[in-house]
Design a protein around this motif. Structure first.
Motif, PDB file in Angstrom:
ATOM      1  N   SER A 297       1.881   6.389  -7.179  1.00 42.62           N
ATOM      2  CA  SER A 297       0.784   7.175  -7.740  1.00 42.62           C
ATOM      3  C   SER A 297       0.941   8.663  -7.434  1.00 42.62           C
ATOM      4  O   SER A 297       0.573   9.516  -8.238  1.00 42.62           O
ATOM      5  CB  SER A 297      -0.562   6.661  -7.208  1.00 42.62           C
ATOM      6  OG  SER A 297      -0.588   6.721  -5.791  1.00 42.62           O
TER       7      SER A 297
ATOM      8  N   SER B 193      -1.315   6.006 -12.427  1.00 45.79           N
ATOM      9  CA  SER B 193      -2.641   5.790 -11.854  1.00 45.79           C
ATOM     10  C   SER B 193      -2.530   4.704 -10.795  1.00 45.79           C
ATOM     11  O   SER B 193      -1.533   3.970 -10.725  1.00 45.79           O
ATOM     12  CB  SER B 193      -3.618   5.365 -12.943  1.00 45.79           C
ATOM     13  OG  SER B 193      -3.263   4.079 -13.442  1.00 45.79           O
ATOM     14  N   VAL B 194      -3.571   4.589  -9.989  1.00 43.50           N
ATOM     15  CA  VAL B 194      -3.544   3.577  -8.930  1.00 43.50           C
ATOM     16  C   VAL B 194      -3.426   2.180  -9.533  1.00 43.50           C
ATOM     17  O   VAL B 194      -2.670   1.327  -9.035  1.00 43.50           O
ATOM     18  CB  VAL B 194      -4.801   3.691  -8.044  1.00 43.50           C
ATOM     19  CG1 VAL B 194      -4.847   2.540  -7.037  1.00 43.50           C
ATOM     20  CG2 VAL B 194      -4.830   5.023  -7.321  1.00 43.50           C
ATOM     21  N   ASP B 195      -4.130   1.925 -10.617  1.00 40.09           N
ATOM     22  CA  ASP B 195      -4.062   0.603 -11.254  1.00 40.09           C
ATOM     23  C   ASP B 195      -2.660   0.334 -11.807  1.00 40.09           C
ATOM     24  O   ASP B 195      -2.135  -0.781 -11.672  1.00 40.09           O
ATOM     25  CB  ASP B 195      -5.088   0.518 -12.389  1.00 40.09           C
ATOM     26  CG  ASP B 195      -6.519   0.444 -11.864  1.00 40.09           C
ATOM     27  OD1 ASP B 195      -6.689   0.122 -10.668  1.00 40.09           O
ATOM     28  OD2 ASP B 195      -7.447   0.724 -12.643  1.00 40.09           O
TER      29      ASP B 195
ATOM     30  N   GLU C 226      -0.405  -0.381  -8.861  1.00 37.14           N
ATOM     31  CA  GLU C 226      -0.672  -1.729  -8.341  1.00 37.14           C
ATOM     32  C   GLU C 226      -0.004  -2.778  -9.232  1.00 37.14           C
ATOM     33  O   GLU C 226       0.618  -3.732  -8.744  1.00 37.14           O
ATOM     34  CB  GLU C 226      -2.181  -1.982  -8.287  1.00 37.14           C
ATOM     35  CG  GLU C 226      -2.904  -1.261  -7.164  1.00 37.14           C
ATOM     36  CD  GLU C 226      -2.818  -2.020  -5.840  1.00 37.14           C
ATOM     37  OE1 GLU C 226      -2.138  -3.071  -5.810  1.00 37.14           O
ATOM     38  OE2 GLU C 226      -3.407  -1.555  -4.853  1.00 37.14           O
TER      39      GLU C 226
ATOM     40  N   ARG D  51       0.824  -1.202   0.000  1.00 37.77           N
ATOM     41  CA  ARG D  51       0.000   0.000   0.000  1.00 37.77           C
ATOM     42  C   ARG D  51       0.863   1.258   0.000  1.00 37.77           C
ATOM     43  O   ARG D  51       0.598   2.200  -0.758  1.00 37.77           O
ATOM     44  CB  ARG D  51      -0.939  -0.007   1.225  1.00 37.77           C
ATOM     45  CG  ARG D  51      -1.883   1.212   1.291  1.00 37.77           C
ATOM     46  CD  ARG D  51      -2.784   1.111   2.510  1.00 37.77           C
ATOM     47  NE  ARG D  51      -3.624  -0.062   2.428  1.00 37.77           N
ATOM     48  CZ  ARG D  51      -4.797  -0.097   1.774  1.00 37.77           C
ATOM     49  NH1 ARG D  51      -5.213   0.993   1.140  1.00 37.77           N
ATOM     50  NH2 ARG D  51      -5.516  -1.192   1.769  1.00 37.77           N
TER      51      ARG D  51
ATOM     52  N   VAL E  65       2.516   1.703  -3.418  1.00 38.34           N
ATOM     53  CA  VAL E  65       1.526   2.120  -4.417  1.00 38.34           C
ATOM     54  C   VAL E  65       1.218   3.604  -4.267  1.00 38.34           C
ATOM     55  O   VAL E  65       1.130   4.346  -5.253  1.00 38.34           O
ATOM     56  CB  VAL E  65       0.242   1.271  -4.293  1.00 38.34           C
ATOM     57  CG1 VAL E  65      -0.898   1.882  -5.106  1.00 38.34           C
ATOM     58  CG2 VAL E  65       0.507  -0.156  -4.760  1.00 38.34           C
ATOM     59  N   VAL E  66       1.055   4.063  -3.031  1.00 39.39           N
ATOM     60  CA  VAL E  66       0.779   5.483  -2.792  1.00 39.39           C
ATOM     61  C   VAL E  66       1.939   6.337  -3.301  1.00 39.39           C
ATOM     62  O   VAL E  66       1.729   7.380  -3.943  1.00 39.39           O
ATOM     63  CB  VAL E  66       0.525   5.737  -1.290  1.00 39.39           C
ATOM     64  CG1 VAL E  66       0.506   7.235  -0.995  1.00 39.39           C
ATOM     65  CG2 VAL E  66      -0.793   5.100  -0.856  1.00 39.39           C
TER      66      VAL E  66
END
Length: 779
Positions: free
Chosen positions: A584, A590-592, A595, A577, A580-581
């Motif tokens: 992004s 992007s979040v996707d 990820e 997490r 990922v933050v």
């Protein structure tokens, strides 16, 4: 009587070959001899001063014609099947077997060391690899037109150790031999074409190796430059080609200092016989030897050396100037306490000197660290096995070593601890093309011999087949990386920027300078965060931390290293997490997309963990009785300047390749966006990797690149960055030699990192290791 008649016949045949060309040799281009008029010429004489022939000095139009021919040769080579290439090499082996004495006579006239039987063995070995390339090395393709360059003191066998595998893998070759090697190389080129090699597949240009080599490397058709010979010319070639965009490998096969280690468990008589043969042979030798003896047997060794040196004839040197260097080395050794064993009193003048043993030489003496050419054998002593290894590794060179002991365990432990590419047990100077060996320390930047030596002439099939040439920039190398960025006043609106720390020795820390530099938002309108402004002292601290832990990490079992990498992947999964933050927020994904990158990164680490205990060396099929072993070793400390794209995935790909092979790493994140890599520090802290194995330093990319390049301990640099940085590294990383993997960040699309092709990962894995061969005779 018949042998003498054959010798006379081959001498006459050789003289006829020279007279046919009026003893004025030109070039070999497009399958035929070319002798342009009005070319400057170099005269070649034999050991007695008699004229042998003259060679032409190539000019720009000759280079252009030769490279154009090589491009046509590439098309012709690609049209040949593996079976057809193999048959060509086998036919040449047969032809060379018939004309080997002629080649040997020509080499003797030119003062070049060679062995026709070794050349025949090399051709037989590489013909089988030409046959099996697509079967045993799938996913790899010829690299393209290869330039092979040698210095004047290089042997013909060392030169052909580059030419034969390049041809076997399907590459056309432009050969630039040293002056002494030029006539036999031209003769071999003619024999090659007569054996069915396509026109243009093998071209020979003559002239000054360094100057001409730089001109050839500048031609857009050249995809790789392989140099072999003395280090001085190799360094000059690296500097002359810096910034051209062409990879250059250097194999300093001439003048390396090698330890001849005699333990108390050795057969002393056999060891002394062999050290005499190795050190005082009359033929020009590429290696110089230092005799290291156990204290308990040194008196026996010295007594036997006195008996064997007595009555030995003086050895011919190349010139009286070389005689002066030998005299100076002997005088220095005597001033430092060494005593002499000589076969006779040195002549008062001339290029002759008697075989000389320097007993009790100081380990730090120049005659031990870098002996001058000549019949000198420094003799030093050691007390135990550990001290023997320390003395063996004392030289800046790492080409080879000879170990003498009847204890197999001691021999293997010592061989494993010596930082050299070849180790011979109870023997010396055993060469065979099936033995892979890398130049350790200052003895080279590539692997020659065996299957491993073929990869320098191959590229992954999925990668671009054309290297983009460039024009060297006008750089002030002394001031590279010294420019200071203009200060930035942060925007007062919004929250205060966060301050990050770098990671050295297992601990987050500030830069030694205490300074920080801003990281701007993608638009450059405001300050996103501040990161440490690392420099030379931070690199020094990181290297000190790395060298403390790297030997222990390298000695860990492959399974233990694999478990640590699996744990690192698990730690990344646990911190998913946060990473990922960071991606992004700081990398514009992007979040996707973030990820997906983290998922690919976790998978990539598990792949590297699986690699740890899967790719190893093994036993080699030598054509003689005994056991030949090969195994990969870690390079040591690797500096990695990270790319901009896919910051986490590219970082774990390069980090995993280095760590899985036993190296310690110093990471330099991309200067524009270092924050995702700094966020990864929390993953490193949660893993069980030893403190200091992975270090992260932020700051100016150019400044940190210069610091990595100028640190002697760092063995390799993997660089993703600008063209000027690539040029600086090519020009600078030669004292000592560093293995370079240089890529322009713009030339690697995102797919380069997201694809998990086995051949691409294997290419990275091979960048992280150097190969060692060990030969143990049984009879």
């Amino acid at each position: 009587g018949s042998s003498f008649c054959f010798l006379i016949f081959f001498c006459l045949l050789l003289q006829a070959w020279l007279e046919q060309r009026s003893r004025s040799l030109g070039f070999f281009i497009d399958g035929k001899f070319v002798c342009p008029v009005e070319r400057q010429r170099c005269d070649l004489t034999d050991s007695k001063g008699a004229a042998v022939c003259s060679t032409a000095c190539a000019e720009d139009e000759d280079v252009s014609q030769c490279c154009s021919s090589a491009l046509d040769g590439l098309t012709a080579m690609c049209s040949l099947t593996c079976d057809q290439r193999a048959k060509v090499l086998l036919r040449l082996a047969s032809v060379l077997g018939q004309h080997g004495q002629c080649v040997s006579e020509l080499c003797g006239l030119c003062g070049v060391s060679t062995s026709p039987s070794v050349l025949v063995r090399m051709l037989q070995f590489y013909s089988s690899w030409a046959q099996l390339r697509d079967t045993l090395i799938p996913g790899w393709a010829p690299i393209g037109v290869v330039a092979v360059i040698s210095s004047d003191d290089c042997s013909l066998c060392s030169l052909m150790l580059k030419v034969f595998p390049a041809l076997a893998m399907g590459n056309p070759v432009v050969v630039i031999p040293g002056q002494s090697c030029a006539p036999p190389t031209l003769l071999l080129a003619q024999l090659f074409t007569a054996s069915g090699l396509p026109a243009g597949a093998l071209n020979v240009l003559t002239g000054n190796a360094v100057t001409l080599g730089a001109k050839v490397a500048q031609n857009p058709s050249i995809q790789y430059v392989a140099y072999t010979g003395n280090k001085q010319d190799g360094v000059m070639l690296c500097k002359a080609t810096a910034g051209m965009g062409v990879p250059v490998s250097v194999t300093p096969c001439v003048g390396a200092t090698c330890p001849f280690i005699i333990f108390d468990s050795a057969d002393i008589d056999s060891a002394v016989d062999e050290v005499m043969e190795a050190a005082f042979r009359k033929k020009r030798e590429v290696m110089t030897w230092v005799n290291c003896n156990c204290e308990s047997v040194v008196d026996s060794v010295v007594a036997r050396l006195k008996m064997r040196v007595a009555g030995k004839e003086c050895v011919a040197l190349r010139s009286e100037a070389e005689r002066g260097l030998v005299d100076a080395a002997v005088q220095e050794a005597q001033q430092q306490g060494a005593t002499l064993i000589q076969s006779c009193t040195p002549p008062s003048s001339g290029a002759l000197y008697p075989p000389t043993v320097l007993c009790g030489a100081a380990a730090a003496s120049s005659c031990v660290v870098s002996p001058s050419a000549g019949p000198l054998l420094p003799l030093i002593t050691f007390r135990g096995n550990t001290e023997a290894v320390t003395l063996g590794n004392h030289s800046p060179h790492g080409q080879a070593a000879s170990i003498w002991t009847e204890e197999l365990t001691l021999a293997l432990e010592t061989a494993n601890s010596l930082s050299v590419g070849s180790v011979w047990v109870n023997s010396h100077s055993v060469f065979d093309p099936c033995l892979p060996a890398s130049g350790h320390k200052d003895s080279g930047t590539c692997t020659d011999g065996g299957q491993e030596g073929l990869y320098q002439f191959l590229r992954p099939s999925s990668c671009s087949s054309v290297i983009v040439h460039s024009t060297p920039a006008s750089l002030d190398y002394a001031k590279f990386g010294e420019s200071v960025a203009s200060p930035i006043i942060p925007n007062e609106s919004g929250s205060a920027p966060q301050f990050y720390l770098q990671f050295v020795g297992g601990k987050p820390c500030k830069a030694v300078s205490g300074r920080s530099v801003p990281v701007l938002t993608p638009g450059g309108e405001s300050v996103l965060a501040y990161v440490p402004d690392g420099g030379r002292k931070d690199v020094r601290n990181a290297v000190e931390a790395a060298i403390k832990v790297q030997p222990g990490w390298m000695k860990k079992s492959p399974t233990a290293r694999a478990q640590s990498l699996y744990a690192l992947a698990k730690a990344l999964e646990a911190k998913r997490r946060d990473i990922v933050v960071s991606l992004s927020s700081h990398a514009g994904l992007s979040v996707d997309e973030a990820e997906n990158e983290v998922e690919l990164s976790v998978n990539r680490l598990t792949v590297w963990a699986a690699y740890c205990d899967k790719v190893r060396g093994g036993s080699l099929p030598m054509p003689r009785s005994g056991s030949a072993l090969s195994f990969p070793e870690a390079l040591g400390v690797v500096g990695v300047v990270l790319p901009e794209k896919n910051p986490i995935l590219s970082m774990v790909t390069l980090l995993g390749a280095a760590v899985a092979t036993g190296n310690a790493v110093i990471l330099v994140p991309n200067q524009e966006n270092p924050l995702p890599v700094l966020a990864f520090i929390q993953v490193l802290q949660a893993s069980d990797l030893p403190a200091g194995l992975v270090n992260v330093i932020t700051g100016s990319r150019d400044q940190l690149t210069a610091a990595l390049a100028n640190h002697n301990v760092i063995k390799a640099i993997w660089y993703w960055g600008g063209a000027e940085g690539c040029q600086y590294l090519q020009y600078t990383c030669n004292s000592p030699l560093k293995t370079l993997r240089l890529c322009s960040d713009k030339n690697k699309p995102s797919q380069y990192w997201t694809r998990s092709l086995p051949v691409l990962l294997e290419d990275l894995w091979r960048s992280g290791v150097q190969w060692k061969s060990v030969w143990i005779p049984t009879a």
